[in-house]
Enzyme design. Structure first.
Site, PDB file in Angstrom:
ATOM      1  N   HIS B 108      -3.979 178.053  27.695  1.00  0.00           N
ATOM      2  CA  HIS B 108      -2.751 178.795  27.961  1.00  0.00           C
ATOM      3  C   HIS B 108      -1.732 178.000  28.764  1.00  0.00           C
ATOM      4  O   HIS B 108      -0.770 178.557  29.269  1.00  0.00           O
ATOM      5  CB  HIS B 108      -3.081 180.096  28.707  1.00  0.00           C
ATOM      6  CG  HIS B 108      -4.015 180.998  27.972  1.00  0.00           C
ATOM      7  ND1 HIS B 108      -5.376 180.996  28.204  1.00  0.00           N
ATOM      8  CD2 HIS B 108      -3.802 181.901  26.979  1.00  0.00           C
ATOM      9  CE1 HIS B 108      -5.957 181.883  27.396  1.00  0.00           C
ATOM     10  NE2 HIS B 108      -5.037 182.436  26.647  1.00  0.00           N
ATOM     11  N   ASP B 211     -42.709 154.215  40.610  1.00  0.00           N
ATOM     12  CA  ASP B 211     -43.692 153.824  39.609  1.00  0.00           C
ATOM     13  C   ASP B 211     -43.643 152.331  39.252  1.00  0.00           C
ATOM     14  O   ASP B 211     -43.266 151.953  38.141  1.00  0.00           O
ATOM     15  CB  ASP B 211     -43.531 154.667  38.347  1.00  0.00           C
ATOM     16  CG  ASP B 211     -44.812 154.682  37.517  1.00  0.00           C
ATOM     17  OD1 ASP B 211     -45.554 153.675  37.569  1.00  0.00           O
ATOM     18  OD2 ASP B 211     -45.061 155.674  36.828  1.00  0.00           O
ATOM     19  N   HIS B 214     -46.256 151.276  36.180  1.00  0.00           N
ATOM     20  CA  HIS B 214     -46.041 151.290  34.735  1.00  0.00           C
ATOM     21  C   HIS B 214     -45.431 149.985  34.233  1.00  0.00           C
ATOM     22  O   HIS B 214     -45.494 149.687  33.052  1.00  0.00           O
ATOM     23  CB  HIS B 214     -45.167 152.483  34.328  1.00  0.00           C
ATOM     24  CG  HIS B 214     -43.684 152.223  34.390  1.00  0.00           C
ATOM     25  ND1 HIS B 214     -43.019 151.946  35.559  1.00  0.00           N
ATOM     26  CD2 HIS B 214     -42.739 152.183  33.413  1.00  0.00           C
ATOM     27  CE1 HIS B 214     -41.729 151.757  35.294  1.00  0.00           C
ATOM     28  NE2 HIS B 214     -41.530 151.892  34.014  1.00  0.00           N
ATOM     29  N   HIS B 219     -44.066 147.957  30.004  1.00  0.00           N
ATOM     30  CA  HIS B 219     -43.026 146.976  29.702  1.00  0.00           C
ATOM     31  C   HIS B 219     -43.567 145.576  29.410  1.00  0.00           C
ATOM     32  O   HIS B 219     -42.834 144.591  29.534  1.00  0.00           O
ATOM     33  CB  HIS B 219     -42.018 146.928  30.854  1.00  0.00           C
ATOM     34  CG  HIS B 219     -41.311 148.235  31.067  1.00  0.00           C
ATOM     35  ND1 HIS B 219     -40.675 148.908  30.041  1.00  0.00           N
ATOM     36  CD2 HIS B 219     -41.158 149.016  32.165  1.00  0.00           C
ATOM     37  CE1 HIS B 219     -40.158 150.044  30.509  1.00  0.00           C
ATOM     38  NE2 HIS B 219     -40.443 150.120  31.796  1.00  0.00           N
ATOM     39  N   ASP B 362     -39.705 153.320  27.571  1.00  0.00           N
ATOM     40  CA  ASP B 362     -39.845 154.400  28.553  1.00  0.00           C
ATOM     41  C   ASP B 362     -39.708 155.776  27.917  1.00  0.00           C
ATOM     42  O   ASP B 362     -40.449 156.703  28.239  1.00  0.00           O
ATOM     43  CB  ASP B 362     -38.766 154.275  29.646  1.00  0.00           C
ATOM     44  CG  ASP B 362     -39.148 153.289  30.729  1.00  0.00           C
ATOM     45  OD1 ASP B 362     -40.348 153.206  31.058  1.00  0.00           O
ATOM     46  OD2 ASP B 362     -38.242 152.610  31.255  1.00  0.00           O
TER      47      ASP B 362
END
Lengths: 168, 435, 119
Positions: B108, B211, B214, B219, B362
């Site tokens: 508007h 983490d 991991h 990886h 991941d």
């Protein structure tokens, strides 16, 4: 405009390249690039029409902004037995369409525009479909057509996927 | 039926013994409570000052599921407002970034200034006849407070939230490793990359909180691609590495100086770090100088993460309990040579972006770790978060809660403890009591 | 601003030229024509109504871009020399007053007849 013969040659080249990617034949795919190749998939930003900065630019973040050596590095990961996300294998489908071929000012180089649809089926129920426009410079070499430059502009500002475990 | 206010769940029965209730990743009621008590209360990262270089610069982002417009105002200060028109609720800014004189709602024609005030309306004569129309009270709703820490802009919706400096507390000692290792300060390289993960936002945030474990497994292929070998083993008994946390903010790291940076595979970055190491040591001390590019990861509570060395900075924006929108940027020192900045832009892309050789592995883990909780019986099985239960130490230099060893769950437990305290506490005062 | 306005017959002295350097705009409230806008475009002084013909905003709060003024509320643009509206949402022209610089002052004809002549 180029001749029907050249158009058909380019079409066959792109179809062959897409099949190499569908079949994850990455070393053979790398052989289709010139040594000085630049492979660029810029990040696309959702900006206004009046914004002079545009939705993508060389200085900004990208998905790929690669030399041939960079592409080789990525292929090392794809082919490593420890690339867990690649096993079970992704079900790739690389669709190439809307192909246009133009001569350029450089002898032996063609400007090739196309549209790509990239579908990946992963795991049991996952899938991702990406859309983009592609602009290639193909160069004639003694081995045949080779990719000298590739730009892929995706049609997504937020990538509707968790990763891009493929090439376009 | 609702588990969102189940005291047993929110105290995460067994967290102290190393167990986590899986419902935190699945229940809609828990998620709704997170939006209320975490995202509508905590200080959230909204921008780097360099993204707003001049008056009129703006960007839109998320604070929880609230879309927010962040603006450099005419006086040079930064403001943040709900990106929703007070008339019918439409977004007033539909671009993610740019420069504007102000913002006019497409619906508007209500027009808002860079300071959020309603400057005018279309068909103004009709409003002028209306005694209930008070233009001065119909501006965009501002956030409760906005503050910066060394270039990073944070905002909170909660007027009762503690000041940003208190919210970060002693964690600023660690943040300075990234934000203040050079006199020129930092900036974001251009642009941002956004993607979608089918996971609960906390699974990503806790990964960055602590983490390190991991890295060597998930990886392995990425490390092979970038450095030609796997990630070094990080869990030796005598490893000089730590989990540190304060107020739920977490940093896991070793002191190898360049372990993360090395994964970018770019000599220009390694040379830059080596050449600067002495100067950084003068600035931050020997210990912190060895953290600048080391094997490490960080989460600023609740959802702002980064990796020193790779310099990827990111937010995990919640989009329901099973969906997360990932926004990423690249941090560089403002005074770094242009080719070094560009090397970092490319390096972060090669490693931690949707096409990055590390990040690639991941997403699936996090998605399936979320989705498995759909099973009612699976959901009853608690998850093991018990590593490093007796690793707390006093350290002569490091502030906050310090744990020896990077292969550890101490930070993840601290993250969920803070999470659970916030969910249970109706006010910030109550939160202090639940410590 | 009111105190700056001095009557000299049918002409009105609006301000000193020094008050409006090139690239700047100034709002002056007058008895004859209400608030007017004085704009200096590279040394050429234009005088127009200050109120946007769309939605009552003061154009002096907007931006002077070349020979156009941009309204601060809905970004309507007007050509300062002719008063012509250049884009949505403005449709009606801005009244333009004949103006000149005399003895270092900006002087304009604000009389109704002058308004009609210019529009």
């Amino acid at each position: 405009m180029t001749s029907a013969e050249v158009y058909w040659e380019v079409h066959a080249f792109l179809a062959y390249e897409a099949r190499l990617l569908d079949e994850e034949r990455y070393p053979e795919w790398l052989d289709l690039f010139c040594d000085d190749a630049h492979y660029w998939v810029p990040g696309v930003e959702n900006r206004g029409r009046a914004d002079t900065e545009g939705s993508y630019a060389p200085s900004r973040m990208a998905y790929f902004d690669d030399t041939l050596d960079d592409l080789r590095r990525r292929v090392v990961r794809f082919t490593a037995p420890t690339a867990w996300a690649e096993d079970p294998a992704t079900r790739h489908l690389h669709v190439v369409s809307n192909i246009e071929v133009e001569d350029t000012d450089t002898a032996g180089e063609l400007l090739v525009r196309s549209v790509i649809v990239n579908h990946r089926g992963q795991g049991d129920i996952d899938s991702a479909t990406l859309y983009g426009r592609r602009e290639d410079v193909l160069r004639r070499t003694p081995e045949g057509l080779r990719i000298a430059r590739r730009l892929v502009v995706l049609r997504h500002a937020v990538l509707p996927a968790k990763n891009i475990n493929t090439f376009f | 039926m609702t588990t969102g206010t189940d005291p047993e769940l929110l105290s995460l029965c067994g967290l102290d013994d190393g167990w986590l209730d899986r419902r935190v990743f699945w229940d809609q009621a828990v998620y709704e409570l997170e939006l209320e008590r975490i995202f509508a209360r905590c200080w959230l990262f909204v921008a780097h000052e360099s993204q707003l270089p001049k008056p009129g610069s703006f960007l839109t982002t998320w604070m929880g599921e609230d879309n927010v417009l962040v603006v450099r105002r005419r006086d040079g200060s930064i403001g943040a407002y709900l990106n929703s028109c007070p008339h019918r609720g439409n977004r007033v800014c539909t671009a993610e970034a740019g420069t504007a004189r102000g913002f006019v709602c497409n619906y508007h024609g209500w027009s808002f200034g860079l300071d959020g005030t309603l400057n005018g309306v279309h068909e103004s004569a009709a409003y002028g006849r209306e005694p209930t129309f008070d233009q001065a009270r119909l501006g965009l709703t501002p956030v409760a407070r906005l503050d910066t820490y060394k270039g990073l802009v944070f905002a909170t919706f909660d007027p009762d939230a503690p000041p940003l400096r208190d919210y970060l507390g002693e964690f600023t000692y660690y943040l300075d490793v990234m934000l203040d290792n050079d006199a020129g300060g930092t900036e974001f390289a251009g642009g941002s990359i956004k993607s979608v993960l089918g996971c609960n936002w906390k699974i990503a945030a806790e990964n960055f909180a602590g983490d390190a474990l991991h890295a060597g497994w998930t990886h392995a292929s990425g490390a092979e691609a970038m450095i030609g070998r796997g990630v070094a083993e990080l869990g030796a008994d005598d490893a000089d590495s730590y989990h540190v946390n304060a107020h739920g903010h977490c940093w896991e790291f070793n002191l190898d100086g360049v372990g993360n940076a090395a994964t970018l595979g770019d000599k220009r970055i390694m040379n830059y770090l080596r050449e600067n190491q002495e100067r950084v040591a003068e600035r931050l001390g020997e210990l912190r100088a060895r953290m600048v590019g080391s094997i490490s990861s960080v989460n600023v509570f609740p959802n702002f993460s980064f990796l020193p060395g790779q310099n990827t900075f990111r937010t995990w924006q919640p989009k329901g309990p099973h969906r997360t929108e990932l926004h990423t940027w690249v941090l560089v020192n403002r005074n770094a040579p242009p080719e070094v900045k560009d090397a970092w832009r490319k390096g972060a892309m090669m490693t931690f972006s949707p096409s990055g050789v590390f990040e690639m592995d991941d997403g699936e883990n996090w998605e399936l770790a979320t989705r498995s909780n759909q099973g009612v019986v699976t959901r009853r099985q608690r998850l093991y978060y018990g590593l490093g239960s007796d690793t707390a130490i006093d350290h002569p230099e490091l502030p906050g809660n310090v744990h020896r060893g990077q292969i550890n769950d101490a930070n993840q437990r601290a993250f969920y403890r803070r999470w659970s305290q916030l969910l249970r506490a109706a006010t910030w005062d109550d939160l202090e009591k639940t410590r | 601003m009111r105190s700056d306005v001095t009557d000299r017959g049918c002409r009105t002295v609006l301000c000193r030229l020094a008050d409006v350097p090139p690239g700047r705009m100034l709002r002056v409230v007058t008895e004859e024509a209400g608030p007017v806008l004085v704009a200096n475009v590279d040394g050429t002084v234009h005088v127009t109504d200050d109120t946007c013909t769309h939605a009552e905003a003061s154009l002096s709060d907007g931006d002077l871009e070349g020979d156009r003024v941009v309204c601060p509320v809905h970004w309507a643009e007007f050509d300062l020399a002719s008063g012509r509206p250049l884009c949505f949402p403005a449709t009606r022209p801005l009244t333009v007053y004949p103006a000149a610089v005399e003895d270092g002052h900006v002087v304009a004809h604000l009389a109704p007849s002058a308004q009609e002549a210019s529009s």
